[in-house]
Structures are given as structure tokens and as C-alpha cells.
Design an enzyme around this catalytic site. Structure first.
Site, PDB file in Angstrom:
ATOM      1  NE  ARG A 124      -3.683  -0.149   2.508  1.00  0.00           N
ATOM      2  CZ  ARG A 124      -4.457   0.106   3.566  1.00  0.00           C
ATOM      3  NH1 ARG A 124      -4.387  -0.660   4.644  1.00  0.00           N
ATOM      4  NH2 ARG A 124      -5.286   1.131   3.548  1.00  0.00           N
TER       5      ARG A 124
ATOM      6  CD  GLN B 247      -5.590   6.238   5.260  1.00  0.00           C
ATOM      7  OE1 GLN B 247      -4.456   5.818   5.443  1.00  0.00           O
ATOM      8  NE2 GLN B 247      -6.653   5.466   5.378  1.00  0.00           N
TER       9      GLN B 247
ATOM     10  CG  ASP C 258     -13.757   2.947   3.437  1.00  0.00           C
ATOM     11  OD1 ASP C 258     -13.087   2.598   2.450  1.00  0.00           O
ATOM     12  OD2 ASP C 258     -13.246   3.349   4.492  1.00  0.00           O
TER      13      ASP C 258
ATOM     14  CG  ASN D 223     -10.008   5.701  -3.123  1.00  0.00           C
ATOM     15  OD1 ASN D 223     -11.044   5.224  -3.575  1.00  0.00           O
ATOM     16  ND2 ASN D 223     -10.009   6.543  -2.110  1.00  0.00           N
TER      17      ASN D 223
ATOM     18  CE  LYS E 195      -9.922   3.242   0.483  1.00  0.00           C
ATOM     19  NZ  LYS E 195     -10.024   4.205   1.582  1.00  0.00           N
TER      20      LYS E 195
ATOM     21  NE  ARG F  62     -11.602  -2.461   1.021  1.00  0.00           N
ATOM     22  CZ  ARG F  62     -11.741  -1.605   2.028  1.00  0.00           C
ATOM     23  NH1 ARG F  62     -12.082  -0.345   1.783  1.00  0.00           N
ATOM     24  NH2 ARG F  62     -11.529  -1.997   3.274  1.00  0.00           N
TER      25      ARG F  62
ATOM     26  NE  ARG G 184     -14.622  -0.017   5.603  1.00  0.00           N
ATOM     27  CZ  ARG G 184     -15.240   0.174   6.769  1.00  0.00           C
ATOM     28  NH1 ARG G 184     -16.354  -0.481   7.043  1.00  0.00           N
ATOM     29  NH2 ARG G 184     -14.752   1.012   7.666  1.00  0.00           N
TER      30      ARG G 184
END
Length: 426
Positions: free
Chosen positions: A124, A172, A314, A337, A341, A345, A387
Site C-alpha cells: 500500500r 490519508q 468505503d 482508490n 485499500k 477491492r 469490508r
């Protein structure tokens, strides 16, 4: 490998108090550390990511006291930067909300700090943040691959000045830079390159900084001014809102199989952008009721939507599985993005949706989902991504039920998720 079988659910109804927000919990812990005075944080999230932050702070000499259930933390601030006379090595798991802000914060003081992590975190990116910190004089060395953890910081403080940071990959990075800027030696001007993703997460950061007494001048998210000489001062108490992303699963459950589901801990007064997930459900046909600190979802026949969901990255994952119960083809756009994660995803979601019979088109930054005439049962892989596990619990509303592999991966943000999910059935 542990598996959890979710049998078909006919209807859901009930009330869920949502655990504290991961994003707010880790930001607030770091600001409380840098602040003057003692801060009491209530409704703190008790999960893996928060434990990594707390363990690191303790190792760095921060004193705090946790309640028996780990949701109240009384923390004595350092009244300034973090320094250490001896070299420190901190393990941060796969916690982006700890790795990125701590990386920035540790450049402010004096000392040698090595940040290590799980293999997925090594994939990441952190390069955009490190590039920005280097512009302010930080000495950061990558230990494996350029642009990725693990890394070592040889801290001597940050100068002020102009700094550029990329905004198109993860918010972030900007969050981390904003939080440390007030403690630089001079005023800081942050210029954002590219279109800033996930702006609501920056709003969370700015709101918390203001709560701790720091002013940031925001020029339409393209430039941020932080005047020198400011310091963080504890507000005394900080209430951590419920996690709006976690609320999305219960609201979707109400929309698909309600009944009526009420979530408390988030509402119209929330500082989290992910509460706008409820607006998407409303566009799909659900009945939504807002209170200051609660949201209610009532079921209806859902119809597909085609929307840019960059502002709720999210929570948008929950729309992907809710789409299986909607008429038509749902398109979730501007979500590149997702790929950086806890797992990729976009790829993971496409793979698992196809298992249950959906027709899926996976683009570079979008996903297009057409539900099957009949949903198939399947064993859903979760990719060590909390998630993914929670999103696919929605498949309990199909006539065939679903099996979730490695359900305990929800410990990252919501350890007793499946227990709470089961409490709505009946």
C-alpha cells in the site's frame, strides 16, 4: 480456515448502536498525544487498527488509561512533538490510519523510528506522503521498495514553507500532512496536485484539528495554509462518532429486507462523509429518516443507480452487494482508490460478485453490476479485508444464503459484527 454460514433471512428489524469510527479514533488519539493537557476519548473503537496505534503510542512513552471494555481512553498529551533518545521499531499491522499519520508525526521530533507492517501494508503506497515530508526537510529511508513501507525516519523536525502533495490516490496522505503542519518550525502552505479524492475525510481531519485549537485556511481543497506558532490544546473530552461506514451494512439490510432498521451514533450532525450512503439508498428507493444522531432505513423495491461515489469510497462497497437486490444495472464510478485499500477491492468485489451469478464489468476506476435472475449460493473469499466480509453478509437476504470465509477479519474495525447482524433477524 474458519467459515460462517448465513442462512436465508426473511426480514430484519431492530436498532444497532454503531461502534466508534476508525478514522476519527486514530486521528483523535494522535492529536491528543501532540496536545497539551489530558484528553478523555469516549466511544473509542476497540479493534485491531486502534490497538496498533495505542501499542505504538505506549512504546513511544505516551501515558494513557483504558476502560475495561477499551472504549474510553484517558490520554496525557505530550504538549508537543514525539522524541526518543533510543531507536524505536513500531509494528503497525495493516493499519493505514496508523501508518500514514504516525509516519508524518514522527518526523517532527528527534530520534530514529522504524515502521514495520504486515505484507499487505507493504503493497500500500506511502510515497506521496514521504515525498511531501522530504520537501519540508524530513529524512525518510525505505527499507524494501521505494514508495512503500517498511521505512526508517531519522527525525530532526520539519521546516515550514511550500509543499506539494498528490491528492488523487488517497486522502490519508494529505490528512497526515495537515495534522503535523502546525508543529513545523515555520508556516506551511500545502498545494494539492490533481483532483483530491475522498474530500469528506479531509473534513473529518479539519474538524478534529479545530476541536484541538488549530486553525487551517482551506482554499477550496486546492491549497491549505497553516500559520506557524500554533499548538494543539486538549478540549478535555472527545466523543468519537459511530463509524458511518459500519452503519452502511445495517442501513442496507433495512433497505433490502426491512422492516425497519435504526442505527444510532451517526446522523445528520455527523462529520463523516460516509453518512451520505443513506442518500444513495434513498435514490435506490429506500425510505430514509434522519435524526441528529440516528438514521432509519425502511425497505422497498430497490432500483439501480449510476453514480460517482468518490466521496463515500468505503460505504460504496455496500452498494455493490445491495445492487444484487435492485432492478437494473448499477454503476459505481470514480473509485480507483479501492485498489489500494486492505486488498484490491475492485478486483476482489468483481470476482466474488461473479461467484453468485452477477454479470460484472470491472473498469480501472468503476464497477458495473447486473444482478442475476436467481442469486447462487457460494463461498465468499474475504481477502483479509473486513469490508469484504461485511458487504457480502447482505447475501443472507438471498433465498439460498451465503458462506463467508475467514469471518473474523472483521476484527479490523468491527469485531462483533456478525453477532450484531444476527440480532436484527426475526
Amino acid at each position: 480456515m474458519k467459515q460462517l454460514r448465513l442462512e436465508p433471512v426473511v426480514q430484519v428489524r431492530g436498532e444497532i448502536n454503531i461502534p466508534g469510527s476508525k478514522s476519527i479514533s486514530n486521528r483523535a488519539l494522535l492529536l491528543a498525544t501532540l496536545a497539551q493537557g489530558t484528553t478523555t476519548l469516549t466511544n473509542l473503537l476497540d479493534s485491531d487498527d486502534i490497538r496498533h496505534m495505542l501499542a505504538s503510542l505506549k512504546q513511544l512513552g505516551v501515558n494513557y488509561r483504558l476502560s475495561q471494555n477499551n472504549t474510553v481512553c484517558e490520554l496525557d498529551g505530550l504538549g508537543g512533538v514525539i522524541s526518543s533518545e533510543s531507536a524505536q521499531e513500531l509494528f503497525l499491522g495493516n493499519a493505514g490510519t496508523a501508518m500514514r499519520p504516525l509516519c508524518a508525526a514522527l518526523t517532527l521530533g528527534q530520534g530514529e523510528f522504524t515502521l514495520t507492517c504486515e505484507p499487505r501494508m507493504e503493497e500500500r503506497p506511502i510515497g506521496d506522503l514521504v515525498d511531501a515530508l522530504r520537501q519540508l526537510g524530513a529524512n525518510v529511508v525505505y527499507l524494501k521498495n521505494d514508495g512503500f513501507p517498511p521505512l526508517t525516519i531519522n527525525a530532526t523536525g520539519l521546516s515550514g514553507g511550500d509543499v506539494e502533495i498528490a491528492g488523487d490516490l488517497s486522502s490519508q496522505f494529505l490528512t497526515a500532512l495537515l495534522m503535523v503542519a502546525p508543529l513545523a518550525k515555520g508556516s506551511v502552505n500545502i498545494h494539492v496536485k490533481g483532483e483530491l479524492v475522498s474530500k469528506p475525510y479531509i473534513d473529518i481531519t479539519l474538524a478534529l484539528m479545530a476541536q484541538f485549537g488549530v486553525t487551517v485556511i482551506n482554499h477550496d481543497y486546492a491549497r491549505f495554509e497553516i500559520v506557524a506558532g500554533q499548538r494543539y490544546v486538549s478540549p478535555g473530552k472527545v466523543l468519537v462518532e459511530g463509524d458511518a461506514s459500519s452503519a452502511s451494512y445495517f442501513l442496507a439490510a433495512g433497505a433490502i429486507k426491512g422492516g425497519e432498521v435504526k442505527v444510532t451514533g451517526v446522523g445528520r450532525l455527523s462529520i463523516q462523509g460516509d453518512v451520505k450512503f443513506a442518500d444513495v439508498l434513498e435514490k435506490m428507493g429506500a425510505e430514509i429518516e434522519w435524526g441528529d444522531d440516528y438514521i432509519i432505513a425502511r425497505g422497498s423495491q430497490l432500483t439501480a443507480v449510476d453514480l460517482d461515489m468518490n466521496h463515500i469510497p468505503d460505504a460504496a462497497m455496500t452498494i455493490a452487494t445491495a445492487a444484487l437486490f435492485a432492478k437494473g444495472t448499477t454503476v459505481i464510478r470514480n473509485i480507483y482508490n479501492w485498489r489500494i485499500k486492505e486488498t484490491d477491492r475492485l478486483a476482489a468485489m468483481a470476482t466474488e460478485l461473479r461467484k453468485v451469478g452477477a454479470e460484472v464489468e470491472e473498469g480501472n476506476d468503476y464497477i458495473k453490476i447486473t444482478p442475476p435472475a436467481v442469486i447462487n449460493t457460494a463461498e465468499i473469499d474475504t481477502y483479509n479485508d473486513h469490508r469484504m466480509a461485511m458487504c457480502f453478509s447482505m447475501l443472507a437476504f438471498a433465498d439460498c444464503g451465503i458462506t463467508i470465509n475467514d469471518p473474523d477479519c472483521t476484527s479490523k474495525t468491527f469485531p462483533d459484527y456478525f453477532k450484531q447482524f444476527a440480532s436484527l433477524q426475526g
